[in-house]
Scaffold this motif. Structure first.
Motif, PDB file in Angstrom:
ATOM      1  N   ARG A 101     -42.711 -12.131 -34.646  1.00 45.30           N
ATOM      2  CA  ARG A 101     -41.486 -11.486 -34.175  1.00 45.30           C
ATOM      3  C   ARG A 101     -40.922 -12.349 -33.065  1.00 45.30           C
ATOM      4  NH1 ARG A 101     -41.321  -8.097 -30.314  1.00 45.30           N
ATOM      5  NH2 ARG A 101     -43.520  -7.552 -30.472  1.00 45.30           N
ATOM      6  N   ASN A 102     -39.649 -12.716 -33.165  1.00 44.59           N
ATOM      7  CA  ASN A 102     -39.083 -13.586 -32.129  1.00 44.59           C
ATOM      8  C   ASN A 102     -38.513 -12.761 -30.962  1.00 44.59           C
ATOM      9  OD1 ASN A 102     -36.600 -12.656 -32.987  1.00 44.59           O
ATOM     10  ND2 ASN A 102     -36.033 -14.526 -34.062  1.00 44.59           N
ATOM     11  N   GLU A 103     -37.924 -13.448 -29.987  1.00 40.78           N
ATOM     12  CA  GLU A 103     -37.441 -12.763 -28.783  1.00 40.78           C
ATOM     13  C   GLU A 103     -36.341 -11.754 -29.068  1.00 40.78           C
ATOM     14  OE1 GLU A 103     -36.514 -15.208 -25.411  1.00 40.78           O
ATOM     15  OE2 GLU A 103     -38.179 -16.550 -25.863  1.00 40.78           O
ATOM     16  N   GLN A 104     -35.590 -11.990 -30.144  1.00 38.25           N
ATOM     17  CA  GLN A 104     -34.515 -11.053 -30.493  1.00 38.25           C
ATOM     18  C   GLN A 104     -35.045  -9.846 -31.266  1.00 38.25           C
ATOM     19  OE1 GLN A 104     -33.991 -14.597 -31.232  1.00 38.25           O
ATOM     20  NE2 GLN A 104     -33.144 -14.629 -29.177  1.00 38.25           N
ATOM     21  N   GLY A 105     -36.345  -9.864 -31.533  1.00 33.00           N
ATOM     22  CA  GLY A 105     -36.940  -8.740 -32.264  1.00 33.00           C
ATOM     23  C   GLY A 105     -36.860  -8.910 -33.776  1.00 33.00           C
ATOM     24  N   ASP A 106     -36.417 -10.088 -34.235  1.00 40.06           N
ATOM     25  CA  ASP A 106     -36.346 -10.335 -35.678  1.00 40.06           C
ATOM     26  C   ASP A 106     -37.711 -10.775 -36.205  1.00 40.06           C
ATOM     27  OD1 ASP A 106     -33.647  -9.785 -35.829  1.00 40.06           O
ATOM     28  OD2 ASP A 106     -33.056 -11.849 -35.424  1.00 40.06           O
ATOM     29  N   PHE A 107     -38.051 -10.277 -37.385  1.00 40.62           N
ATOM     30  CA  PHE A 107     -39.317 -10.668 -37.994  1.00 40.62           C
ATOM     31  C   PHE A 107     -39.161 -11.972 -38.780  1.00 40.62           C
ATOM     32  CE2 PHE A 107     -40.347  -6.203 -37.277  1.00 40.62           C
ATOM     33  CZ  PHE A 107     -41.641  -6.330 -36.792  1.00 40.62           C
ATOM     34  N   ILE A 108     -40.226 -12.775 -38.707  1.00 43.37           N
ATOM     35  CA  ILE A 108     -40.235 -14.089 -39.355  1.00 43.37           C
ATOM     36  C   ILE A 108     -41.523 -14.211 -40.166  1.00 43.37           C
ATOM     37  CG2 ILE A 108     -40.533 -16.566 -38.868  1.00 43.37           C
ATOM     38  CD1 ILE A 108     -39.026 -15.957 -36.186  1.00 43.37           C
ATOM     39  N   ILE A 109     -41.412 -14.756 -41.365  1.00 41.91           N
ATOM     40  CA  ILE A 109     -42.629 -15.108 -42.105  1.00 41.91           C
ATOM     41  C   ILE A 109     -42.870 -16.589 -41.848  1.00 41.91           C
ATOM     42  CG2 ILE A 109     -43.675 -15.391 -44.395  1.00 41.91           C
ATOM     43  CD1 ILE A 109     -43.443 -12.479 -43.564  1.00 41.91           C
ATOM     44  N   ARG A 110     -44.011 -16.903 -41.250  1.00 35.93           N
ATOM     45  CA  ARG A 110     -44.325 -18.296 -40.915  1.00 35.93           C
ATOM     46  C   ARG A 110     -45.304 -18.857 -41.943  1.00 35.93           C
ATOM     47  NH1 ARG A 110     -44.831 -18.792 -35.016  1.00 35.93           N
ATOM     48  NH2 ARG A 110     -42.594 -18.879 -35.261  1.00 35.93           N
ATOM     49  N   LYS A 125     -32.834  -9.173 -44.634  1.00 36.75           N
ATOM     50  CA  LYS A 125     -33.012  -7.743 -44.908  1.00 36.75           C
ATOM     51  C   LYS A 125     -34.169  -7.480 -45.894  1.00 36.75           C
ATOM     52  CE  LYS A 125     -28.797  -6.041 -43.168  1.00 36.75           C
ATOM     53  NZ  LYS A 125     -28.317  -7.185 -42.497  1.00 36.75           N
ATOM     54  N   LEU A 126     -35.209  -8.289 -45.770  1.00 35.76           N
ATOM     55  CA  LEU A 126     -36.409  -8.079 -46.586  1.00 35.76           C
ATOM     56  C   LEU A 126     -37.421  -7.314 -45.742  1.00 35.76           C
ATOM     57  CD1 LEU A 126     -36.749 -11.701 -47.994  1.00 35.76           C
ATOM     58  CD2 LEU A 126     -36.445  -9.673 -49.397  1.00 35.76           C
ATOM     59  N   ASN A 127     -38.218  -6.474 -46.372  1.00 36.27           N
ATOM     60  CA  ASN A 127     -39.276  -5.784 -45.629  1.00 36.27           C
ATOM     61  C   ASN A 127     -40.322  -6.826 -45.213  1.00 36.27           C
ATOM     62  OD1 ASN A 127     -41.897  -4.543 -45.199  1.00 36.27           O
ATOM     63  ND2 ASN A 127     -40.924  -2.651 -45.838  1.00 36.27           N
ATOM     64  N   PRO A 128     -40.537  -7.033 -43.905  1.00 35.13           N
ATOM     65  CA  PRO A 128     -41.424  -8.132 -43.479  1.00 35.13           C
ATOM     66  C   PRO A 128     -42.855  -7.986 -43.966  1.00 35.13           C
ATOM     67  CG  PRO A 128     -40.781  -6.771 -41.602  1.00 35.13           C
ATOM     68  CD  PRO A 128     -39.968  -6.316 -42.763  1.00 35.13           C
TER      69      PRO A 128
END
Lengths: 148, 164
Positions: A101-110, A125-128
């Motif tokens: 989760r980045n600082e903006q609260g967005d989820f990321i798949i790494r 808009k994908l379910n993380p």
């Protein structure tokens, strides 16, 4: 390649719209200070033109700069942001999948190996959690295919 | 493939979603989650990493910068997958592995959640005896919904992370 995801990112679209709205409003205020003495109907007309132009130009800016187009299949995925060059990778290039989760609260798949690559799942808009499971399955399947 | 009961898996998913959505903010901002994380020869169901210094906007960022220590923290989760070997010796081994991980990654505090069923009741006293202040160990019996924690501040407070 399928499926393809390219949802409208409301925040980025709004940002693009506001940028042009402020620029146009600034031009009018600086170069046509007499606008304040005009009849209210003219001012409303100018406001409508400003909103209309901002919508058109904002959409163009959004498409050029922010729009994400993501598609994937069993072999790999493609990601394109705005007018930047399309990036494509195979799942087999990676060995680890994690969720951040980045600082903006967005989820990321790494996706990690010697290099790492981030897929901005919140913006797509994908379910993380579901996409992490899907990506893990695809990476593992790809690794198995490679080893055979 | 080893079987994990849906209840345990559901609890782990709930814990992960809770921490990743900010349930641990009273102590740290957990922001990176790894499933099936292997450490030595032990595979943890989940590892969530974070930091005690919160990210935020202007005032909250400044407040965090001035008052909070900059400690990396981690939260390990083990489940019934390892039940057949989850005894006191295995627990010692797991704690040693976590300690070495903490040393390597300079992690200051760690939590270990063990989701289990009746079969690990013998671990209860072993967990309660752990008094390492850099650790919080919690044993959760998903059948009886009982929680046993280590004798440290982190252990006592860890129940705030999870609702069974």
């Amino acid at each position: 390649m399928s499926p393809t995801y390219s949802p409208v990112q409301i925040n980025s679209l709004l940002k693009s719209f506001v940028i042009f709205f402020i620029i146009q409003a600034g031009i009018v205020i600086v170069f046509f200070p007499s606008i304040w003495s005009l009849d209210i109907s003219y001012r409303l007309l100018m406001l409508s033109i400003n909103i209309g132009l901002s919508a058109v130009l904002g959409w163009q800016l959004y498409k050029k700069r922010y729009r994400l187009i993501f598609s994937y299949n069993d072999n790999g995925f493609k990601l394109k942001q705005g007018s930047q060059e399309e990036i494509s990778h195979e799942w087999g290039e990676f060995s680890k999948v994690s969720l951040s989760r980045n600082e903006q609260g967005d989820f990321i798949i790494r996706l990690e190996n010697s290099n790492s690559f981030d897929i901005l799942v919140s913006k797509l808009k994908l379910n993380p959690y579901d996409f992490r499971t899907e990506a893990t399955r695809l990476v593992q399947a790809s690794q198995k295919r490679k080893s055979h | 493939m080893e079987h994990v009961s849906p209840t345990v898996e559901e609890h782990i998913a709930k814990l992960e979603k809770g921490l990743m959505s900010g349930r641990g903010r009273w102590i740290a901002d957990f922001n990176e989650s790894h499933r099936n994380f292997r450490l030595g020869d032990v595979e943890f169901d989940l590892l969530i990493e974070g930091n005690t210094r919160m990210k935020g906007f202007l005032l909250s960022r400044l407040f965090s910068f001035l008052l909070n220590p900059n400690y990396p923290v981690s939260c390990f989760v083990l489940s019934t997958k390892s039940l057949q070997k989850l005894d006191q010796n295995f627990l010692k081994k797991v704690l040693a592995l976590i300690r070495s991980y903490m040393k390597k990654k300079e992690v200051k505090w760690s939590w270990l959640f063990i989701f289990s069923s009746e079969r690990t009741r013998s671990l209860k006293s072993a967990v309660e005896k752990i008094d390492d202040q850099t650790f919080g160990v919690v044993l959760i019996d998903v059948d009886s919904k009982e929680m046993f924690h280590s004798d440290s501040y982190l252990g006592k407070q860890a129940k705030r992370f999870v609702k069974v």
